[in-house]
Structure formats: C-alpha cells, structure tokens
Write a protein that holds these residues in place. Sequence first.
Motif, PDB file in Angstrom:
ATOM      1  N   LEU A 275     -11.003   4.451  -2.122  1.00 39.52           N
ATOM      2  CA  LEU A 275     -10.023   3.685  -3.063  1.00 39.52           C
ATOM      3  C   LEU A 275     -10.596   4.894  -4.367  1.00 39.52           C
ATOM      4  CD1 LEU A 275      -9.384   0.726  -2.128  1.00 39.52           C
ATOM      5  CD2 LEU A 275      -7.662   2.810  -2.380  1.00 39.52           C
ATOM      6  N   LEU A 276     -12.247   4.714  -4.016  1.00 41.17           N
ATOM      7  CA  LEU A 276     -12.972   4.976  -4.994  1.00 41.17           C
ATOM      8  C   LEU A 276     -13.220   6.776  -4.858  1.00 41.17           C
ATOM      9  CD1 LEU A 276     -15.864   2.502  -3.997  1.00 41.17           C
ATOM     10  CD2 LEU A 276     -14.261   2.159  -5.872  1.00 41.17           C
ATOM     11  N   GLY A 277     -12.476   7.860  -4.322  1.00 42.87           N
ATOM     12  CA  GLY A 277     -12.299   8.317  -4.695  1.00 42.87           C
ATOM     13  C   GLY A 277     -13.753   9.653  -4.195  1.00 42.87           C
ATOM     14  N   LYS A 278     -14.375   9.253  -3.327  1.00 41.67           N
ATOM     15  CA  LYS A 278     -15.616   8.885  -2.374  1.00 41.67           C
ATOM     16  C   LYS A 278     -15.197   9.843  -0.749  1.00 41.67           C
ATOM     17  CE  LYS A 278     -18.392   8.575  -5.662  1.00 41.67           C
ATOM     18  NZ  LYS A 278     -19.004   9.549  -6.604  1.00 41.67           N
ATOM     19  N   LYS A 279     -14.078  10.186  -0.900  1.00 41.28           N
ATOM     20  CA  LYS A 279     -13.449  10.250   0.825  1.00 41.28           C
ATOM     21  C   LYS A 279     -15.232  11.279   1.672  1.00 41.28           C
ATOM     22  CE  LYS A 279     -10.331  11.772   3.693  1.00 41.28           C
ATOM     23  NZ  LYS A 279      -8.242  12.073   3.801  1.00 41.28           N
ATOM     24  N   ALA A 280     -15.533  12.914   0.479  1.00 42.32           N
ATOM     25  CA  ALA A 280     -16.483  13.681   1.057  1.00 42.32           C
ATOM     26  C   ALA A 280     -17.420  12.916   1.990  1.00 42.32           C
ATOM     27  CB  ALA A 280     -16.215  14.398   0.639  1.00 42.32           C
ATOM     28  N   VAL A 281     -18.108  12.060   0.887  1.00 38.09           N
ATOM     29  CA  VAL A 281     -19.944  11.354   1.199  1.00 38.09           C
ATOM     30  C   VAL A 281     -19.202  10.521   2.134  1.00 38.09           C
ATOM     31  CG1 VAL A 281     -20.936   9.934  -0.306  1.00 38.09           C
ATOM     32  CG2 VAL A 281     -20.431  10.829  -0.998  1.00 38.09           C
ATOM     33  N   ALA A 282     -18.313   9.939   2.444  1.00 38.16           N
ATOM     34  CA  ALA A 282     -17.910   9.087   3.784  1.00 38.16           C
ATOM     35  C   ALA A 282     -17.880   9.806   4.913  1.00 38.16           C
ATOM     36  CB  ALA A 282     -17.322   8.194   3.210  1.00 38.16           C
ATOM     37  N   GLN A 283     -17.383  11.325   4.489  1.00 34.99           N
ATOM     38  CA  GLN A 283     -17.964  11.855   6.174  1.00 34.99           C
ATOM     39  C   GLN A 283     -18.726  12.332   6.302  1.00 34.99           C
ATOM     40  OE1 GLN A 283     -14.538  15.489   6.236  1.00 34.99           O
ATOM     41  NE2 GLN A 283     -16.441  16.506   6.665  1.00 34.99           N
ATOM     42  N   ARG A 284     -19.214  12.529   5.441  1.00 34.92           N
ATOM     43  CA  ARG A 284     -20.706  13.046   5.837  1.00 34.92           C
ATOM     44  C   ARG A 284     -21.961  12.010   6.600  1.00 34.92           C
ATOM     45  NH1 ARG A 284     -20.444  15.394   1.154  1.00 34.92           N
ATOM     46  NH2 ARG A 284     -21.687  14.106  -0.231  1.00 34.92           N
ATOM     47  N   LEU A 285     -21.475  10.878   5.872  1.00 36.09           N
ATOM     48  CA  LEU A 285     -22.804   9.440   6.446  1.00 36.09           C
ATOM     49  C   LEU A 285     -21.500   8.983   7.814  1.00 36.09           C
ATOM     50  CD1 LEU A 285     -22.567   7.877   3.274  1.00 36.09           C
ATOM     51  CD2 LEU A 285     -24.385   8.367   4.558  1.00 36.09           C
ATOM     52  N   CYS A 286     -20.012   8.983   8.340  1.00 37.40           N
ATOM     53  CA  CYS A 286     -19.559   8.577   8.965  1.00 37.40           C
ATOM     54  C   CYS A 286     -19.375   9.159  10.144  1.00 37.40           C
ATOM     55  CB  CYS A 286     -18.601   7.580   8.246  1.00 37.40           C
ATOM     56  SG  CYS A 286     -19.263   6.676   7.456  1.00 37.40           S
ATOM     57  N   SER A 287     -19.319  10.528   9.516  1.00 37.75           N
ATOM     58  CA  SER A 287     -18.706  11.819  11.226  1.00 37.75           C
ATOM     59  C   SER A 287     -20.030  12.617  11.489  1.00 37.75           C
ATOM     60  CB  SER A 287     -18.114  12.980  10.886  1.00 37.75           C
ATOM     61  OG  SER A 287     -18.716  13.439   9.408  1.00 37.75           O
ATOM     62  N   SER A 288     -19.666  12.981  13.078  1.00 33.79           N
ATOM     63  CA  SER A 288     -21.202  14.002  13.182  1.00 33.79           C
ATOM     64  C   SER A 288     -20.971  15.386  13.541  1.00 33.79           C
ATOM     65  CB  SER A 288     -21.034  13.444  15.121  1.00 33.79           C
ATOM     66  OG  SER A 288     -20.731  12.675  15.123  1.00 33.79           O
ATOM     67  N   LEU A 289     -22.220  15.847  12.774  1.00 34.13           N
ATOM     68  CA  LEU A 289     -21.861  17.314  12.732  1.00 34.13           C
ATOM     69  C   LEU A 289     -24.153  17.688  13.307  1.00 34.13           C
ATOM     70  CD1 LEU A 289     -22.046  19.215  10.564  1.00 34.13           C
ATOM     71  CD2 LEU A 289     -23.801  19.736  11.336  1.00 34.13           C
ATOM     72  N   GLN A 290     -23.499  18.007  15.118  1.00 33.04           N
ATOM     73  CA  GLN A 290     -24.872  18.169  16.142  1.00 33.04           C
ATOM     74  C   GLN A 290     -24.883  19.658  16.274  1.00 33.04           C
ATOM     75  OE1 GLN A 290     -22.588  15.151  18.895  1.00 33.04           O
ATOM     76  NE2 GLN A 290     -24.762  15.062  19.191  1.00 33.04           N
ATOM     77  N   LEU A 291     -25.246  20.597  16.450  1.00 30.21           N
ATOM     78  CA  LEU A 291     -25.956  21.705  16.733  1.00 30.21           C
ATOM     79  C   LEU A 291     -26.842  22.319  18.462  1.00 30.21           C
ATOM     80  CD1 LEU A 291     -26.008  21.259  13.309  1.00 30.21           C
ATOM     81  CD2 LEU A 291     -27.622  23.158  13.546  1.00 30.21           C
ATOM     82  N   ASP A 292     -26.596  22.746  18.567  1.00 34.12           N
ATOM     83  CA  ASP A 292     -27.095  23.343  20.152  1.00 34.12           C
ATOM     84  C   ASP A 292     -27.944  23.971  19.703  1.00 34.12           C
ATOM     85  OD1 ASP A 292     -27.600  23.904  22.805  1.00 34.12           O
ATOM     86  OD2 ASP A 292     -26.202  24.020  23.321  1.00 34.12           O
TER      87      ASP A 292
END
Length: 322
Positions: A275-292
């Motif tokens: 709603l606030l136009g911050k979808k990309a920010v939320a994705q980085r805060l909430c999604s996973s990004l793991q490196l092997d």
Amino acid sequence: MNSSPYPQKPLLLTGATGFIGRYLYQEAKAAGWPICAALRQNHALDIQKQIVVGNLTPQTNWSQAIKGIDYVIHLAARVHVMKDKASNPLKEFREINVYGTLNLARQAAQHGVKRFIYLSSIKVNGEKTTPGRPFTADDTSAPQDPYGISKAEAEIQLRQLAAETGLEVVIIRPPLVYGPGVKANFLSMMRWLDKGFPLPLGAIHNRRSLVALPNLVDLIITCLTHPAAANQTFLVSDNEDLSTTDLLRRMSNALGKPAWLLPIPVQWLEFTASLLGKKAVAQRLCSSLQLDIHKTQTLLNWTPPISVDEALQYTARHFRQV
C-alpha cells in the motif's frame, strides 16, 4: 634475498575509494602487496601509488595504469540503487559494468596481466531462494533487475575473453556486504535500533546470507594467487544464515541496546508495504536469500576468518565513532 610471499609487481585496484575498496587497500597493503590504485580523479587518501584514469567507460585508456601489472582487482562499477532516475537504467548499467569492464579486461590481457578478479553480485543468481535450495556458483543465471543483468552479462564476456586470451578470470558474487562504513538500509537499521525505535520486524523467519567486509576482503586476497581460483566463480558469505529478526537482535546486542521488535505477521507487513509502495523493501526484509559456499570452502580451503557476532561488534564500534 626477498622473503615476501607476494610478487613484486604491483596489483591494480579499481574502486579503491569505495566502501569495499578502502578496506581492501589497507588489508592488501598490510599483507605486503604493492598496490596501484586507478582513480577517477586525484584523491587525498593515503595511497602509495595512484593513477588518474578518469571515468570507467568503454573508451578509458588503461595503458599507464596496467603497465607492469600482474593482477587486477576490479571493484569499480555502477552500483544498484533503489530509485534509479536514468531514463534507460539497463543501458547505463551496461555502459559501465559490461563494456567498461570488458575494455579494462581486454587491455589487461593485451598487457600480459596474469589474473583478473571481478567483483560481481549474487543478483546474478536472482533475488530470493526457496527453503532448502540455496544459490550455488554453478546455477543458471536468473537476474531480475538491470544491475543484476549487467553483472551477468559482464561475467559472460569475461569468461569468453579468458578463453580467447589465456587471462585468468576469477568471479566473486557477494550478497549484502556489511562492516565499518556501511551505508543504505543496513545503516538505517542500526540508527533505528540505536535510538530505540520499535520496529515491526519481530516475527520474520526467513534465512538470509550476508558477508562481513573482512570476510569478503580475505577471500578476494586469497583469490589473487591461489592456483585453484583461476577461471572459477565463487559465492561468499559468513557461512551463517540469519533471519531478519535474528539479525536485528544481534545487531542490538552489538550496539548495547535493547531491541524493541514487534511480532507483526509477515502477511501484514507485506500488505502494508504494498500500500505504501515499498513492496521491494518488504521482499528483502521478509524473503530468503541463501548462498551455498561449499565450493569456495572446498576448492580454496577457505573459511570466513571472523564470525557474524565479531563482525557486528566491529561494525558497531565504528558506528559509535562517527
């Protein structure tokens, strides 16, 4: 007789005045490497040898900077920004990150440079991972934004040049890098925690890989001369994946402050952010990004020299001093 384990020919470093470059310069110098820094303009930093080459473009003349060089560490780039105002961002990224990089590497090969270390980005792999499936160095590239695309295209061009000329190319893809002098969102989070602001980030159970500046720099220096690094691509991290909530708690501990983290459900956070136009920010805060990083550890016999908590303490001390 010279007992130094390092070659007497200096290494060329681009991006020496940046967040990573400043720390790398000091660590490489302390390790005994003679260094030539290629700069856009004269700089007041304590750099033993610097050559002004101007902007990184497809037309930049590197002949004076490369003369007598065996190793190049290429950090300079057009970096990712959240709100890019360029009319054609991909074109702008390609001009510097692809064509500018290839111009430097081609001239390096022509001047007999032995090894070219290129700092890429995990964005070449993609933006997020699913549970149990971390990114690996040998995954098919899947960049999602202009910056990631430009880094992926640069990697392709560098590998082709290596095959054609014999120049040894080493590609390193870091995730978010933190440490003394860190900027952007990481610095903002430190400021919020330091001021005691309550944050709605107490119920995020994702897993994200980060890399501390000393760990990244240690790997880069390792790759300069390690025989197994030639023509390889490496992922790098602290080898401890954290949730956003855990990171904030441990960052608060490093700052010596209590963490006021409200347990707001992730779905609510994502809805509000949209709603606030911050979808990309939320994705980085909430999604996973793991490196092997198993390949990096095995092939180079490398282990991150400092832990996450040590790195956060180091970062917090610097934050307190500025």
